[in-house]
Design a protein around this motif. Structure first.
Motif, PDB file in Angstrom:
ATOM      1  N   ILE A  31     -11.194  -1.283  -9.995  1.00  9.46           N
ATOM      2  CA  ILE A  31     -10.590  -2.564  -9.611  1.00  9.46           C
ATOM      3  C   ILE A  31      -9.156  -2.666 -10.179  1.00  9.46           C
ATOM      4  CG2 ILE A  31     -11.389  -3.960 -11.590  1.00  9.46           C
ATOM      5  CD1 ILE A  31     -11.643  -5.203  -8.034  1.00  9.46           C
ATOM      6  N   ILE A  32      -8.940  -2.013 -11.329  1.00  8.02           N
ATOM      7  CA  ILE A  32      -7.602  -2.076 -11.964  1.00  8.02           C
ATOM      8  C   ILE A  32      -6.547  -1.379 -11.109  1.00  8.02           C
ATOM      9  CG2 ILE A  32      -6.245  -1.446 -14.021  1.00  8.02           C
ATOM     10  CD1 ILE A  32      -8.887  -1.821 -15.618  1.00  8.02           C
ATOM     11  N   PRO A  33      -6.759  -0.088 -10.713  1.00  8.36           N
ATOM     12  CA  PRO A  33      -5.767   0.516  -9.812  1.00  8.36           C
ATOM     13  C   PRO A  33      -5.649  -0.210  -8.478  1.00  8.36           C
ATOM     14  CG  PRO A  33      -7.592   2.044 -10.218  1.00  8.36           C
ATOM     15  CD  PRO A  33      -7.736   0.912 -11.166  1.00  8.36           C
ATOM     16  N   LEU A  34      -6.753  -0.830  -8.002  1.00  6.35           N
ATOM     17  CA  LEU A  34      -6.666  -1.580  -6.739  1.00  6.35           C
ATOM     18  C   LEU A  34      -5.703  -2.758  -6.901  1.00  6.35           C
ATOM     19  CD1 LEU A  34      -7.640  -2.160  -3.840  1.00  6.35           C
ATOM     20  CD2 LEU A  34      -9.431  -3.562  -4.829  1.00  6.35           C
ATOM     21  N   ILE A  35      -5.842  -3.499  -8.015  1.00  8.20           N
ATOM     22  CA  ILE A  35      -4.948  -4.644  -8.262  1.00  8.20           C
ATOM     23  C   ILE A  35      -3.508  -4.162  -8.432  1.00  8.20           C
ATOM     24  CG2 ILE A  35      -4.381  -6.459  -9.938  1.00  8.20           C
ATOM     25  CD1 ILE A  35      -7.470  -6.624 -10.472  1.00  8.20           C
ATOM     26  N   LEU A  36      -3.346  -3.060  -9.182  1.00 12.67           N
ATOM     27  CA  LEU A  36      -1.991  -2.520  -9.377  1.00 12.67           C
ATOM     28  C   LEU A  36      -1.393  -2.068  -8.042  1.00 12.67           C
ATOM     29  CD1 LEU A  36      -2.518  -0.435 -12.651  1.00 12.67           C
ATOM     30  CD2 LEU A  36      -1.087  -2.463 -12.413  1.00 12.67           C
ATOM     31  N   GLY A  37      -2.225  -1.480  -7.208  1.00 10.91           N
ATOM     32  CA  GLY A  37      -1.758  -1.029  -5.894  1.00 10.91           C
ATOM     33  C   GLY A  37      -1.321  -2.195  -5.028  1.00 10.91           C
ATOM     34  N   ILE A  38      -2.123  -3.250  -5.019  1.00 12.76           N
ATOM     35  CA  ILE A  38      -1.764  -4.440  -4.232  1.00 12.76           C
ATOM     36  C   ILE A  38      -0.474  -5.060  -4.792  1.00 12.76           C
ATOM     37  CG2 ILE A  38      -2.482  -6.805  -3.643  1.00 12.76           C
ATOM     38  CD1 ILE A  38      -5.402  -5.663  -3.638  1.00 12.76           C
ATOM     39  N   ALA A  39      -0.361  -5.028  -6.134  1.00 15.13           N
ATOM     40  CA  ALA A  39       0.824  -5.615  -6.780  1.00 15.13           C
ATOM     41  C   ALA A  39       2.119  -4.934  -6.334  1.00 15.13           C
ATOM     42  CB  ALA A  39       0.680  -5.541  -8.298  1.00 15.13           C
ATOM     43  N   LEU A  40       2.026  -3.638  -5.946  1.00 12.13           N
ATOM     44  CA  LEU A  40       3.231  -2.925  -5.480  1.00 12.13           C
ATOM     45  C   LEU A  40       3.848  -3.611  -4.252  1.00 12.13           C
ATOM     46  CD1 LEU A  40       2.428   0.893  -5.739  1.00 12.13           C
ATOM     47  CD2 LEU A  40       4.370  -0.260  -6.753  1.00 12.13           C
ATOM     48  N   PHE A  41       2.980  -4.219  -3.425  1.00 10.57           N
ATOM     49  CA  PHE A  41       3.470  -4.841  -2.187  1.00 10.57           C
ATOM     50  C   PHE A  41       4.230  -6.145  -2.439  1.00 10.57           C
ATOM     51  CE2 PHE A  41       0.204  -1.971  -0.689  1.00 10.57           C
ATOM     52  CZ  PHE A  41       0.812  -1.416   0.422  1.00 10.57           C
ATOM     53  N   THR A  42       4.196  -6.653  -3.673  1.00  8.30           N
ATOM     54  CA  THR A  42       4.938  -7.891  -3.962  1.00  8.30           C
ATOM     55  C   THR A  42       6.455  -7.653  -3.922  1.00  8.30           C
ATOM     56  OG1 THR A  42       4.819  -7.472  -6.331  1.00  8.30           O
ATOM     57  CG2 THR A  42       3.087  -8.862  -5.395  1.00  8.30           C
ATOM     58  N   ARG A  43       6.846  -6.393  -3.843  1.00 13.96           N
ATOM     59  CA  ARG A  43       8.281  -6.076  -3.719  1.00 13.96           C
ATOM     60  C   ARG A  43       8.913  -6.743  -2.498  1.00 13.96           C
ATOM     61  NH1 ARG A  43      10.511  -1.704  -6.464  1.00 13.96           N
ATOM     62  NH2 ARG A  43      12.062  -1.445  -4.849  1.00 13.96           N
ATOM     63  N   PHE A  44       8.080  -7.010  -1.492  1.00 17.69           N
ATOM     64  CA  PHE A  44       8.609  -7.606  -0.267  1.00 17.69           C
ATOM     65  C   PHE A  44       8.903  -9.098  -0.426  1.00 17.69           C
ATOM     66  CE2 PHE A  44       6.016  -3.963   1.278  1.00 17.69           C
ATOM     67  CZ  PHE A  44       7.081  -3.222   1.754  1.00 17.69           C
ATOM     68  N   SER A  45       8.486  -9.665  -1.558  1.00 15.59           N
ATOM     69  CA  SER A  45       8.724 -11.087  -1.796  1.00 15.59           C
ATOM     70  C   SER A  45       9.833 -11.271  -2.840  1.00 15.59           C
ATOM     71  CB  SER A  45       7.419 -11.746  -2.295  1.00 15.59           C
ATOM     72  OG  SER A  45       7.711 -12.977  -2.934  1.00 15.59           O
ATOM     73  N   ASP A  46      10.771 -12.200  -2.541  1.00 15.76           N
ATOM     74  CA  ASP A  46      11.856 -12.464  -3.493  1.00 15.76           C
ATOM     75  C   ASP A  46      11.326 -13.126  -4.764  1.00 15.76           C
ATOM     76  OD1 ASP A  46      13.704 -11.340  -1.886  1.00 15.76           O
ATOM     77  OD2 ASP A  46      14.219 -13.205  -0.855  1.00 15.76           O
ATOM     78  N   GLU A  47      10.340 -14.013  -4.589  1.00 18.27           N
ATOM     79  CA  GLU A  47       9.836 -14.772  -5.739  1.00 18.27           C
ATOM     80  C   GLU A  47       8.872 -13.964  -6.610  1.00 18.27           C
ATOM     81  OE1 GLU A  47       8.089 -18.238  -4.050  1.00 18.27           O
ATOM     82  OE2 GLU A  47      10.017 -19.077  -3.416  1.00 18.27           O
ATOM     83  N   LEU A  48       8.012 -13.147  -5.940  1.00 15.21           N
ATOM     84  CA  LEU A  48       6.972 -12.427  -6.699  1.00 15.21           C
ATOM     85  C   LEU A  48       7.320 -10.954  -6.945  1.00 15.21           C
ATOM     86  CD1 LEU A  48       3.847 -13.868  -4.833  1.00 15.21           C
ATOM     87  CD2 LEU A  48       4.755 -14.595  -7.041  1.00 15.21           C
ATOM     88  N   GLY A  49       8.511 -10.582  -6.542  1.00 14.82           N
ATOM     89  CA  GLY A  49       8.906  -9.171  -6.638  1.00 14.82           C
ATOM     90  C   GLY A  49       8.781  -8.588  -8.033  1.00 14.82           C
ATOM     91  N   TRP A  50       8.952  -9.412  -9.045  1.00 13.21           N
ATOM     92  CA  TRP A  50       8.897  -8.921 -10.435  1.00 13.21           C
ATOM     93  C   TRP A  50       7.538  -8.332 -10.789  1.00 13.21           C
ATOM     94  CZ3 TRP A  50       5.245 -11.214 -13.558  1.00 13.21           C
ATOM     95  CH2 TRP A  50       4.712 -12.429 -13.099  1.00 13.21           C
ATOM     96  N   ILE A  51       6.489  -8.796 -10.086  1.00 12.50           N
ATOM     97  CA  ILE A  51       5.135  -8.284 -10.399  1.00 12.50           C
ATOM     98  C   ILE A  51       5.047  -6.779 -10.130  1.00 12.50           C
ATOM     99  CG2 ILE A  51       2.670  -8.469  -9.796  1.00 12.50           C
ATOM    100  CD1 ILE A  51       3.201 -11.403  -9.111  1.00 12.50           C
ATOM    101  N   SER A  52       5.804  -6.319  -9.130  1.00 15.59           N
ATOM    102  CA  SER A  52       5.719  -4.891  -8.761  1.00 15.59           C
ATOM    103  C   SER A  52       6.217  -3.978  -9.882  1.00 15.59           C
ATOM    104  CB  SER A  52       6.507  -4.630  -7.485  1.00 15.59           C
ATOM    105  OG  SER A  52       7.886  -4.805  -7.724  1.00 15.59           O
ATOM    106  N   ARG A  53       6.935  -4.554 -10.856  1.00 15.73           N
ATOM    107  CA  ARG A  53       7.415  -3.710 -11.963  1.00 15.73           C
ATOM    108  C   ARG A  53       6.261  -3.211 -12.835  1.00 15.73           C
ATOM    109  NH1 ARG A  53      12.190  -7.714 -13.778  1.00 15.73           N
ATOM    110  NH2 ARG A  53      13.445  -7.598 -11.899  1.00 15.73           N
ATOM    111  N   TRP A  54       5.168  -3.975 -12.861  1.00 15.97           N
ATOM    112  CA  TRP A  54       4.028  -3.577 -13.692  1.00 15.97           C
ATOM    113  C   TRP A  54       3.407  -2.267 -13.180  1.00 15.97           C
ATOM    114  CZ3 TRP A  54       2.087  -5.814 -18.165  1.00 15.97           C
ATOM    115  CH2 TRP A  54       2.791  -6.953 -18.593  1.00 15.97           C
TER     116      TRP A  54
END
Lengths: 279, 218
Positions: free
Chosen positions: B68-91
């Motif tokens: 579940i951890i890599p799944l969440i991290l993988g989904i978090a990569l897609f936040t790059r497409f958002s200006d507001e949530l883009g910072w999450i993709s750095r994790w």
């Protein structure tokens, strides 16, 4: 008049060069030259290492290439499988490149099944693709079973007699990698050979040779096949001439054309410069 | 049916090679075919060979809930497409970079650097090469006598070329120039191997066109 011709030659349309190269490379398909390759020490070492293994040795083969490098590496892959089969060794084959599985499966079926009539699961096994690059290499050092729970066709490894007792690299007498780049020979040398103490042979595209030659000289690789030339030498050594030997004729003709145009271009350039200086 | 697909491949090869004459619509069509098919193939290959067997199946079958951890991290990569949530993709990026940096350092240090340095420390002169030449005189065995001295000399000269704490002038300039010359020979050999690879590719295409497709050559 002569000067005008020379000046025109200096600005020769490059398409004439392409045409000359195309004719030179394609001509041996119609008129064979039959140039026999001479065996070089890295290829001989590759051949000798497989020869000296006791018959029935388990050999781990990682064939990592794609259709773009098929020209050089497919003949190599076929020859390696043929040599392994001729000596009665048992290959366990895998790939780390997502574009390779179909290419490799065809070679395995052609050589192991059709040419030598070997039995799948008993004489050879195809594990297929596992993504993860270096992580997969390191994971296989811990457990091949957990890295590849099933083979390429979805059969659990426990149902394949050849995989009985196979745990990690220590279950194999040899690792052979035919590689077009990353991940490939360099990564296997860095993460596997020194850490898990398994002898390794490599076949690579010619473009990688300057890098991998250092590994052969240092003994990290026990043998090295280099590009289509290495494949041709190897085909001659195992006594099964194939596509690589035919390709050597085209390769040689292509080299002649390149050398000719380098000399020709320089000659025209210097003659023109001299005549301009006089004028 | 097989001949039909081989013919499609043959026509695409001819269309791509036609660029050597000049840019043309046929080339453009083949180029777009290639880019589209390659992109589609990679997406499908990664989905079926990576996502399903490595993540989705073990997770949904309940055999490994830690995934579940890599799944969440993988989904978090897609936040790059958002200006507001883009910072999450750095994790997830930091996890990827950290993991691969660690792997690379260990691999390079233990598998490459140490062993290559060790292999470079060879005797400057190997007396056995002379006895080999005496028992089996040949050009190759004669050249073997100079192998170790040349290797050592080349190694020192090339390393000195990259040693910038001393100005390369006077006698030292010659050492650096020798290093440069040896590097140029190395680059030339490397380029020669690249040309070999390209010719092999060209031959492979001609083999496909004339032998496998048109069957007009043996």
């Amino acid at each position: 008049m002569a000067n005008t011709t020379l000046q025109k030659l200096e600005k020769l349309d490059r398409r004439w060069v392409f045409l000359a190269m195309a004719i030179a490379v394609a001509a041996p398909l119609f008129f064979k030259l039959g140039l026999a390759p001479k065996t070089t020490p890295p290829v001989k070492a590759f051949y000798d290492y497989i020869e000296q293994l006791p018959p029935g040795s388990r050999v781990l083969c990682s064939f990592d290439y794609d259709p773009g490098s098929k020209a050089e590496l497919n003949p190599m892959c076929v020859s390696v499988l043929r040599h392994i089969m001729l000596k009665g060794h048992k290959p366990v084959i895998l790939t780390l490149w997502s574009t390779a599985p179909a290419l490799i499966e065809r070679n395995i079926n052609e050589v192991c099944r059709d040419e030598f009539g070997k039995q799948y699961g008993v004489d050879y096994v195809y594990l297929g693709l596992k993504e993860g690059r270096e992580a997969v290499m390191v994971a296989m050092g811990k457990s091949i079973r957990s890295t590849f729970p099933t083979d390429f066709y979805g059969t659990p490894l426990d149902n394949l007699p050849l995989m009985n007792g196979v745990e990690n690299y220590s279950s194999f007498a040899l690792l052979i990698n035919v590689s077009a780049g990353y991940p490939g020979t360099k990564e296997y040398v860095q993460y596997v050979t020194s850490r898990f103490a398994i002898p390794m042979l490599s076949g690579s595209s010619a473009v990688s040779v300057p890098e991998y030659s250092a590994y052969f000289q240092s003994g990290q690789l026990r043998g090295l096949l280099t590009g289509i030339t290495g494949a041709a030498e190897y085909e001659a050594l195992i006594g099964k001439p194939g596509l690589a030997i035919t390709a050597m004729d085209g390769q040689t003709m292509g080299h002649f054309v390149i050398i000719f145009f380098i000399l020709f271009g320089n000659l025209i350039f210097f003659i023109n410069r001299r005549s301009k200086g006089r004028a | 049916m097989e001949f039909f697909w081989i013919s499609i491949a043959g026509l695409c090869t001819v269309a791509i090679l036609s660029f050597l004459y000049s840019d043309n619509p046929l080339y453009k069509v083949a180029e777009h075919f290639f880019v589209g098919i390659a992109a589609g193939y990679v997406v499908c290959a990664e989905f079926y060979n990576v996502f399903l067997p490595n993540l989705w199946r073990p997770l949904t079958s309940g055999s490994d809930y830690w995934l579940i951890i890599p799944l969440i991290l993988g989904i978090a990569l897609f936040t790059r497409f958002s200006d507001e949530l883009g910072w999450i993709s750095r994790w997830p990026m930091s996890v990827i970079i950290g993991t691969y940096s660690g792997l690379a350092v260990i691999g390079f240090a233990s598998g490459d650097m140490v062993l290559q340095v060790q292999a470079s420390l060879i005797p400057v002169f190997e007396p056995a090469t002379i006895s080999t030449f005496s028992s089996e005189p040949s050009v190759l065995n004669f050249l073997q006598i100079f192998r170790n001295p040349l290797f050592t000399l080349g190694l020192i000269c090339v390393l000195f070329y990259f040693f910038f704490s001393v100005e390369h002038k006077g006698g030292l300039r010659h050492i650096a120039t020798t290093g440069t010359t040896l590097l140029m020979i190395g680059f030339g050999a490397g380029y020669g191997y690249t040309v070999m690879t390209r010719i092999a590719l060209l031959f492979d295409r001609f083999y496909f066109l004339f032998v496998e497709w048109l069957k007009i050559a043996a």
